[in-house]
Design a protein around this motif. Structure first.
Motif, mmCIF file in Angstrom:
data_model
loop_
_atom_site.group_PDB
_atom_site.id
_atom_site.type_symbol
_atom_site.label_atom_id
_atom_site.label_comp_id
_atom_site.label_asym_id
_atom_site.label_seq_id
_atom_site.Cartn_x
_atom_site.Cartn_y
_atom_site.Cartn_z
ATOM 1 N N GLU A 127 0.816 -1.142 0.104
ATOM 2 C CA GLU A 127 -0.045 -0.092 0.049
ATOM 3 C C GLU A 127 0.801 1.105 0.214
ATOM 4 O O GLU A 127 0.511 2.066 -0.509
ATOM 5 C CB GLU A 127 -0.945 -0.032 1.118
ATOM 6 C CG GLU A 127 -2.171 -1.142 1.177
ATOM 7 C CD GLU A 127 -2.876 -0.877 -0.031
ATOM 8 O OE1 GLU A 127 -3.252 0.164 -0.748
ATOM 9 O OE2 GLU A 127 -2.910 -1.873 -0.966
ATOM 10 N N GLN A 128 2.060 1.216 0.630
ATOM 11 C CA GLN A 128 2.918 2.296 0.673
ATOM 12 C C GLN A 128 3.514 2.634 -0.535
ATOM 13 O O GLN A 128 3.797 3.758 -0.816
ATOM 14 C CB GLN A 128 3.884 2.303 1.713
ATOM 15 C CG GLN A 128 3.101 2.163 3.463
ATOM 16 C CD GLN A 128 4.284 2.473 4.299
ATOM 17 O OE1 GLN A 128 5.269 2.722 4.305
ATOM 18 N NE2 GLN A 128 3.652 1.648 5.266
ATOM 19 N N VAL A 129 3.928 1.477 -1.252
ATOM 20 C CA VAL A 129 4.381 1.538 -2.633
ATOM 21 C C VAL A 129 3.486 1.916 -3.614
ATOM 22 O O VAL A 129 3.916 2.838 -4.509
ATOM 23 C CB VAL A 129 5.234 0.162 -2.953
ATOM 24 C CG1 VAL A 129 5.302 0.281 -4.307
ATOM 25 C CG2 VAL A 129 6.352 -0.192 -1.998
ATOM 26 N N TYR A 158 13.143 6.231 -13.441
ATOM 27 C CA TYR A 158 13.963 4.963 -12.979
ATOM 28 C C TYR A 158 13.194 4.488 -11.519
ATOM 29 O O TYR A 158 13.018 3.358 -11.338
ATOM 30 C CB TYR A 158 15.235 5.241 -12.433
ATOM 31 C CG TYR A 158 15.902 4.125 -11.908
ATOM 32 C CD1 TYR A 158 16.288 3.229 -12.625
ATOM 33 C CD2 TYR A 158 16.222 4.284 -10.503
ATOM 34 C CE1 TYR A 158 17.119 1.943 -12.159
ATOM 35 C CE2 TYR A 158 16.887 3.094 -9.871
ATOM 36 C CZ TYR A 158 17.298 2.067 -10.520
ATOM 37 O OH TYR A 158 18.049 1.163 -9.931
ATOM 38 N N ARG A 159 13.020 5.340 -10.495
ATOM 39 C CA ARG A 159 12.407 4.970 -9.246
ATOM 40 C C ARG A 159 10.851 4.449 -9.594
ATOM 41 O O ARG A 159 10.508 3.548 -8.897
ATOM 42 C CB ARG A 159 12.315 6.312 -8.286
ATOM 43 C CG ARG A 159 13.518 6.722 -7.810
ATOM 44 C CD ARG A 159 13.398 8.018 -6.962
ATOM 45 N NE ARG A 159 12.553 7.909 -6.136
ATOM 46 C CZ ARG A 159 11.513 9.172 -6.157
ATOM 47 N NH1 ARG A 159 11.699 10.220 -6.463
ATOM 48 N NH2 ARG A 159 10.382 8.953 -5.012
ATOM 49 N N ARG A 160 10.055 4.981 -10.512
ATOM 50 C CA ARG A 160 8.761 4.455 -10.676
ATOM 51 C C ARG A 160 8.861 2.994 -11.251
ATOM 52 O O ARG A 160 8.367 2.225 -10.897
ATOM 53 C CB ARG A 160 8.115 5.375 -11.771
ATOM 54 C CG ARG A 160 6.532 4.864 -11.843
ATOM 55 C CD ARG A 160 5.909 5.514 -13.042
ATOM 56 N NE ARG A 160 4.535 5.371 -12.648
ATOM 57 C CZ ARG A 160 3.741 4.105 -12.740
ATOM 58 N NH1 ARG A 160 4.411 2.832 -12.939
ATOM 59 N NH2 ARG A 160 2.589 4.005 -12.462
ATOM 60 N N ALA A 161 9.940 2.963 -12.231
ATOM 61 C CA ALA A 161 10.002 1.461 -12.806
ATOM 62 C C ALA A 161 10.212 0.368 -11.615
ATOM 63 O O ALA A 161 9.920 -0.550 -11.602
ATOM 64 C CB ALA A 161 11.229 1.331 -13.686
ATOM 65 N N VAL A 162 11.247 0.889 -10.612
ATOM 66 C CA VAL A 162 11.777 -0.041 -9.580
ATOM 67 C C VAL A 162 10.478 -0.079 -8.932
ATOM 68 O O VAL A 162 10.392 -1.505 -8.342
ATOM 69 C CB VAL A 162 12.873 0.384 -8.836
ATOM 70 C CG1 VAL A 162 13.083 0.153 -7.653
ATOM 71 C CG2 VAL A 162 14.042 0.593 -9.810
ATOM 72 N N LEU A 163 9.830 0.860 -8.432
ATOM 73 C CA LEU A 163 8.642 0.574 -7.392
ATOM 74 C C LEU A 163 7.522 -0.087 -8.050
ATOM 75 O O LEU A 163 6.984 -1.048 -7.259
ATOM 76 C CB LEU A 163 7.907 1.906 -7.134
ATOM 77 C CG LEU A 163 8.755 2.724 -6.120
ATOM 78 C CD1 LEU A 163 8.318 4.306 -5.953
ATOM 79 C CD2 LEU A 163 9.056 2.050 -4.656
ATOM 80 N N ALA A 164 7.303 -0.149 -9.277
ATOM 81 C CA ALA A 164 6.336 -0.780 -10.124
ATOM 82 C C ALA A 164 6.696 -2.470 -9.976
ATOM 83 O O ALA A 164 5.566 -3.116 -9.750
ATOM 84 C CB ALA A 164 6.106 -0.346 -11.485
ATOM 85 N N ALA A 165 8.059 -2.615 -10.241
ATOM 86 C CA ALA A 165 8.306 -4.014 -10.281
ATOM 87 C C ALA A 165 8.342 -4.518 -8.792
ATOM 88 O O ALA A 165 7.813 -5.587 -8.571
ATOM 89 C CB ALA A 165 9.994 -4.122 -10.564
ATOM 90 N N GLU A 166 8.613 -3.874 -7.760
ATOM 91 C CA GLU A 166 8.483 -4.378 -6.384
ATOM 92 C C GLU A 166 6.784 -4.435 -6.165
ATOM 93 O O GLU A 166 6.788 -5.528 -5.375
ATOM 94 C CB GLU A 166 8.979 -3.131 -5.424
ATOM 95 C CG GLU A 166 8.948 -3.532 -3.994
ATOM 96 C CD GLU A 166 9.433 -2.469 -3.027
ATOM 97 O OE1 GLU A 166 8.963 -2.574 -1.784
ATOM 98 O OE2 GLU A 166 10.253 -1.786 -3.316
ATOM 99 N N LEU A 167 6.161 -3.371 -6.577
ATOM 100 C CA LEU A 167 4.723 -3.759 -5.866
ATOM 101 C C LEU A 167 4.180 -5.294 -6.910
ATOM 102 O O LEU A 167 3.494 -5.865 -6.042
ATOM 103 C CB LEU A 167 3.856 -2.485 -6.814
ATOM 104 C CG LEU A 167 2.568 -2.543 -6.599
ATOM 105 C CD1 LEU A 167 2.079 -2.685 -4.925
ATOM 106 C CD2 LEU A 167 1.680 -1.252 -6.944
#
Length: 197
Positions: A127-129, A158-167
């Motif tokens: 949820e935080q991501v 880049y941060r968005r791509a990493v966060l999307a992958a993490e999510l």
């Protein structure tokens, strides 16, 4: 002197114009660089400036004296600083380095929690991501509204791509925990560890 994200940031800002430490810190926050460079403590900025000064990568340009403010030292980048900056920037962009963030470290010991607890905390993280992704999307919309060049937003992309992958990963692990496809028993794992010791 070894490179660091904060040293690179200071040199980058001083490339644009001479600044005093408060001006550096203000620009870091105004430009959103505090999302990718840790400047939460003013002391770390001053230590970095001192290290850059000692290494000859920056120099004192002048000391501003204004009755309304404390005395401020204005710094500028030296030619050696320009060369070091270019070298550091190229290395940081080229060579993947091992970072040691706390999340993977905590994951390596997640077996200390129950599967149910793990599902709860990972769902909360998801949820935080999601909220962070929403904030990044809003920032991208604001940047587009003022027609900022894409190059100024690459770190956010880049941060968005990493966060999307993490999510995506978090959602799949939480689904596996809730469906019982991922489960463990601490006592069994502890016995296995003891047998291998």
């Amino acid at each position: 002197m070894r490179s660091s994200p904060l040293a690179l940031t200071v040199l980058s800002l001083l490339h644009m114009r001479p600044l005093h430490p408060y001006g550096i810190q203000r620009l870091i926050k105004q430009w959103g660089k505090d999302q990718v460079v840790n400047v939460s403590q003013r002391a770390s900025l001053y230590r970095t400036i001192d290290r850059l000064l000692d290494a000859g990568l920056i120099a004192v340009r002048e000391t501003e004296k204004d009755p309304q403010y404390p005395e401020r030292t204005v710094y500028e980048v030296t030619e050696e600083g320009r060369q070091a900056h270019r070298k550091w920037l190229r290395e940081m962009l080229t060579v993947p380095r091992a970072d040691y963030p706390e999340f993977p470290a905590a994951l390596s010991f997640v077996l200390m929690l129950t599967p149910e607890e793990t599902g709860e905390v990972l769902a909360e993280r998801a949820e935080q991501v999601r909220a962070a992704l929403t904030a990044l999307d809003a920032a991208a919309g604001q940047a587009a509204a003022v027609a900022l060049p894409r190059v100024t937003m690459l770190e956010d992309e880049y941060r968005r791509a990493v966060l999307a992958a993490e999510l995506g990963w978090l959602d799949s692990v939480v689904a596996d925990l809730r469906a019982g496809r991922l489960s463990w028993d601490f006592d069994t794992l502890a016995a296995l560890a003891a047998a291998q010791a």
